[in-house]
Scaffold this motif. Structure first.
Motif, mmCIF file in Angstrom:
data_model
loop_
_atom_site.group_PDB
_atom_site.id
_atom_site.type_symbol
_atom_site.label_atom_id
_atom_site.label_comp_id
_atom_site.label_asym_id
_atom_site.label_seq_id
_atom_site.Cartn_x
_atom_site.Cartn_y
_atom_site.Cartn_z
ATOM 1 N N VAL A 10 -18.717 35.632 -33.665
ATOM 2 C CA VAL A 10 -18.883 37.036 -33.280
ATOM 3 C C VAL A 10 -20.246 37.347 -33.994
ATOM 4 N N SER A 11 -20.206 37.367 -35.309
ATOM 5 C CA SER A 11 -21.172 37.724 -36.107
ATOM 6 C C SER A 11 -22.525 37.095 -36.103
ATOM 7 N N GLY A 48 -19.979 38.219 -43.241
ATOM 8 C CA GLY A 48 -18.981 37.180 -43.565
ATOM 9 C C GLY A 48 -17.742 37.678 -44.180
ATOM 10 N N LEU A 49 -16.573 36.389 -44.228
ATOM 11 C CA LEU A 49 -15.676 36.996 -45.040
ATOM 12 C C LEU A 49 -15.482 36.326 -46.283
ATOM 13 N N ARG A 50 -16.241 35.881 -46.862
ATOM 14 C CA ARG A 50 -16.641 35.185 -48.295
ATOM 15 C C ARG A 50 -17.621 36.093 -49.004
ATOM 16 N N SER A 68 -12.356 40.631 -48.849
ATOM 17 C CA SER A 68 -11.354 41.002 -49.820
ATOM 18 C C SER A 68 -11.280 42.659 -49.775
ATOM 19 N N ALA A 69 -11.977 43.249 -49.339
ATOM 20 C CA ALA A 69 -11.723 44.853 -49.436
ATOM 21 C C ALA A 69 -11.301 45.357 -48.428
ATOM 22 N N LEU A 70 -11.261 44.599 -47.227
ATOM 23 C CA LEU A 70 -10.839 45.090 -45.927
ATOM 24 C C LEU A 70 -9.707 44.486 -45.423
ATOM 25 N N THR A 71 -8.801 45.220 -44.844
ATOM 26 C CA THR A 71 -7.530 44.549 -44.067
ATOM 27 C C THR A 71 -7.901 43.981 -42.766
ATOM 28 N N LEU A 72 -6.894 43.462 -42.301
ATOM 29 C CA LEU A 72 -7.145 42.727 -40.809
ATOM 30 C C LEU A 72 -7.551 43.833 -40.020
#
Length: 425
Positions: free
Chosen positions: A149-150, A158-160, A49-53
């Protein structure tokens, strides 16, 4: 030095307005870059949520460079440009990849890169089967690629905000994610040995110790987590009965430095928490994308202890004898690692007196093992506390023994002193 340069460049890129929604403080950008380069996964801002693509791509590049090693990518770049790679360059790559044999390093680099990219692509495709229908094509594909990749690089990003808790009982997600970080954590030496021989009996002693130690730790931790947490309403007890073994398996193997979670880590009872601390300290395989003291080091210590108790001059396993120099090295790794992580934890207790001791101990071991698991206090740490974690992450990724060698410049003694007994135990 390469890791320090990567962290600095990554921090500058993440500090740019294009990298985040609303901007990051430089301390937040620095902590995120350090966590990504050391493939840890501890965060002070939510990655999704904090970082853009663009910011997420920067994190992913840092994870790749930190996981496979800058020298690996440098060698790949030189080969792609068609430049001749001299003996000195191959020697640097050999040292960076912790290889002792004088074989062709460029061939090894190509094999390592091909294996990594192939497994990441395969993981992306398999997880996209689940996440593309749920999220849409592009978002689901990016979500799958990022986590593949992670996972392979044992990063734990993670993205959540809740990591992978939404898929705690999903068989495919559990199998793919754990397979990626277990394979990535075995070490490229073991993977290349498996590729050459394919039979356990034909493997070298290092590979046998790593594989057997990994299996024992994973299965033993799985059974203990199920025993401790089966009825815990904050973890496994909140899941349907059929999903609990999957969540227990994920919780048992992720401390090998993967850093993902499918249950609330802060909800684990004390025995489970202490078990995970031990697993984070041990870590995964040497010359891998993971950290910790390494499984092979742990196995050598156990073998040396058994040898001493049985009155044998040297430890042995699988009809092979372990060199005494390796035993001394393993002891040094364990002692230096314990000193570093205990000192870091002590400083955390001094800087963060308002937080619980168990949470700080867990955070310190997680940072040193570059695991990324947290009991929810990373974002609450003060700047001195975050700096302690960054030092622990950097030291854990480089390795305390390698760092000590680089700073101390050890020299071989020309004088041999008279032996004298010292009482121990």
């Amino acid at each position: 030095m390469s890791f320090l340069v990567l962290i600095a460049l990554g921090a500058l890129l993440l500090w740019l307005p294009i990298s985040s929604h609303g901007g990051l403080a430089f301390s937040e950008a620095l902590f995120t870059a350090c966590s990504a380069v050391t493939v840890t996964g501890l965060v002070v801002v939510d990655t999704g949520s904090a970082l853009t693509l663009f910011g997420q791509i920067v994190v992913l590049v840092l994870i790749h460079l930190g996981g496979l090693g800058l020298m690996t990518f440098a060698a790949l770049t030189v080969m792609a440009l068609g430049v001749r790679f001299g003996l000195r360059g191959q020697h640097l790559v050999r040292e960076a990849m912790n290889q002792t044999s004088p074989g062709d390093m460029l061939t090894l680099v190509r094999q390592v890169a091909l294996l990594a990219f192939t497994l990441e692509a395969l993981g992306t495709v398999l997880m996209a089967v689940v996440w593309v229908p749920e999220m849409g094509f592009w978002e689901g594909l990016w979500f799958s690629f990022f986590h593949a990749v992670s996972a392979f690089n044992n990063a734990g990003f993670g993205l959540r905000a809740d990591s992978l808790s939404a898929w705690a009982g999903h068989p495919l997600i559990n199998l793919v994610i754990t397979a990626l970080f277990i394979v990535g954590g075995l070490g490229f030496t073991v993977l290349m040995d498996l590729r050459r021989h394919r039979r356990f009996s034909a493997l070298n002693l290092h590979s046998k110790l790593t594989l057997s130690g990994t299996a024992i730790l994973a299965l033993g931790a799985w059974l203990l987590i199920m025993l401790f947490e089966w009825q815990n309403p904050h973890t496994l007890g909140s899941l349907p009965t059929g999903e609990r073994p999957w969540a227990a398996w994920f919780t048992a193997v992720t401390p090998r430095t993967a850093g993902f979670n499918t249950v609330d880590t802060a909800g684990l009872i004390v025995p489970s928490t202490l078990l995970i601390i031990l697993l984070m300290f041990i870590g995964a395989g040497s010359n891998s994308t993971a950290s910790g003291i390494k499984v092979s080091t742990f196995m050598v210590i156990l073998l040396a202890t058994r040898s001493f108790l049985l009155g044998r001059p040297q430890p042995s396993a699988f009809r092979r004898t372990v060199a005494l120099d390796v035993v001394f090295r393993a002891n040094s790794v364990v002692v230096l690692s314990l000193m570093m992580v205990l000192l870091g934890t002590f400083l955390l207790v001094v800087f963060e007196p308002r937080l619980q001791l168990l949470d700080l101990v867990f955070e310190g071991f997680s940072a040193f093992g570059t695991v990324g698991l947290s009991r929810g206090i990373t974002g609450e740490l003060s700047l001195p506390g975050q700096m302690v974690l960054m030092v622990l992450m950097f030291t854990g990724r480089i390795g305390p023994l390698a760092l000590a060698f680089s700073l101390a410049r050890p020299r071989r003694r020309r004088v041999r002193y008279v032996e004298e007994l010292v009482q121990v135990g």
